[in-house]
Design an enzyme around this catalytic site. Structure first.
Site, PDB file in Angstrom:
ATOM      1  N   ARG A 242       0.853  -1.185   0.000  1.00 45.23           N
ATOM      2  CA  ARG A 242       0.000   0.000   0.000  1.00 45.23           C
ATOM      3  C   ARG A 242       0.893   1.240   0.000  1.00 45.23           C
ATOM      4  NH1 ARG A 242      -3.487  -2.939  -1.304  1.00 45.23           N
ATOM      5  NH2 ARG A 242      -5.582  -3.210  -0.400  1.00 45.23           N
ATOM      6  N   GLU A 271      -4.196   7.490  -5.035  1.00 47.84           N
ATOM      7  CA  GLU A 271      -4.112   6.868  -6.354  1.00 47.84           C
ATOM      8  C   GLU A 271      -5.245   7.393  -7.236  1.00 47.84           C
ATOM      9  OE1 GLU A 271      -2.123   2.600  -4.978  1.00 47.84           O
ATOM     10  OE2 GLU A 271      -4.254   2.681  -5.529  1.00 47.84           O
ATOM     11  N   HIS A 290      -1.361   0.448  -9.747  1.00 46.51           N
ATOM     12  CA  HIS A 290      -1.982  -0.542  -8.853  1.00 46.51           C
ATOM     13  C   HIS A 290      -2.622  -1.671  -9.671  1.00 46.51           C
ATOM     14  CE1 HIS A 290      -3.811  -0.985  -4.560  1.00 46.51           C
ATOM     15  NE2 HIS A 290      -3.494  -2.161  -5.080  1.00 46.51           N
TER      16      HIS A 290
END
Length: 326
Positions: A242, A271, A290
């Site tokens: 993360r 993000e 991601h």
């Protein structure tokens, strides 16, 4: 024929909604109600919905949403992380929570290896040079780093970390790891991994540092200025956990000042990053959006587990992936 229960999802399609071609997975066990449809006819759907299915964190589970469904029994979330949910709030309504740990282990481990290889071998920069209209010649004195027989330090030797160790063994890497709990000796021997008593010991020795931990209050900013200073100036930091696990301001300074050679990240906070964020200006950074478990096969398996977890709770069956609320 038994009437299927109803499940609420945020929306269909787009960049974050449930892909249309995945709907059949849900429809084996549920009638689907999307949020707009629910908002347009609350009286009809409110008493029918028994499950909230979170596809990549949507819909956001709020007190208002929970109070909309008098017969809600379960919130079933895609992915292994639960930091996007207020578990105590959900539990206070007597609602169970499930998630999908383990389903994306291989895909995430593959991503960690891809980032390490891409960073070491200058894949992104090389692609840019090869495709640039300005390129007239290649600089054959421009070199990258070796993966084979380099030292990899894995911070977080859970199932994903161990999968990375298995892959790294094929590159004859020296594998160090730091974890809250030491792995059994036979598991260490199987991949040739060495346990480090302190994270500092691992950081000082590693050519590549791979961060594979869950986001908790204890791991927030786990890698900060002090930890970056301990790393080799020739080292690469890789994060597939993360974004909040790394102090991004400290990382910018470390990359800018040569404290470490480079970084490769599949995760940031937020993000996406704001377009003027200084990390985006770092030439020694490889960044992906991601996409660690973003394969069709893995995504389908994730959704299947989301659905089976939810229907299992509704039917009172044993369920794997139950989330404990502390």
């Amino acid at each position: 024929m038994e009437e299927l229960p109803y499940a609420l999802l945020s929306h269909s399609g787009g960049s974050r909604g449930l892909p249309k071609h995945y709907e059949s997975i849900v429809k084996q066990h549920f009638h689907i109600v999307y949020l707009d449809e629910f908002n347009n006819n609350k009286e009809l759907y409110a008493p029918k919905v028994q499950a909230l299915l979170l596809w990549w964190h949507l819909p956001v589970v709020t007190k208002e949403l929970l109070e909309s469904f008098p017969n809600l029994k379960v919130v079933s979330s895609s992915g292994a992380g639960v930091d996007h949910m207020d578990l105590k709030l959900i539990s206070s309504y007597g609602i169970k929570v499930t998630n999908t740990p383990g389903v994306g282990n291989d895909a995430t481990a593959d991503m960690g290896m891809a980032l390490m290889l891409a960073s070491a071998k200058n894949v992104v920069e090389g692609h840019g040079i090869s495709c640039s209209p300005d390129t007239k010649d290649f600089d054959f004195n421009w070199v990258g780093d070796d993966i084979t027989e380099a030292t990899l330090g894995i911070i977080g030797m859970g199932s994903i970390g161990y999968s990375i160790a298995q892959r790294s063994k094929a590159f004859r890497m020296r594998i160090l790891y730091y974890n809250r709990n030491r792995r059994p000796v036979e598991e260490e021997l199987a991949v040739g991994a060495e346990y480090c008593n302190t994270m500092a010991d691992l950081l000082q020795q590693s050519d590549f540092v791979m961060v594979v931990v869950k986001l908790t209050p204890e791991t927030h900013n786990l890698i900060g200025r002090e930890q970056l200073q301990l790393m080799k100036s020739t080292a690469t930091l890789i994060n597939i956990s993360r974004g909040q696990v790394i102090d991004q301001d400290a990382l910018v300074d470390a990359l800018k000042c040569g404290v470490i050679k480079s970084a490769a990240l599949d995760v940031t906070h937020p993000e996406p990053l704001p377009r003027d964020h200084p990390l985006l200006k770092m030439k020694n950074l490889t960044l992906t959006p991601h996409i660690g478990i973003a394969t069709d096969k893995t995504r389908r398996r994730v959704l299947e587990k989301v659905v089976l977890g939810a229907i299992g709770i509704i039917k009172g069956l044993p369920v794997t992936g139950m989330v404990d609320v502390l």
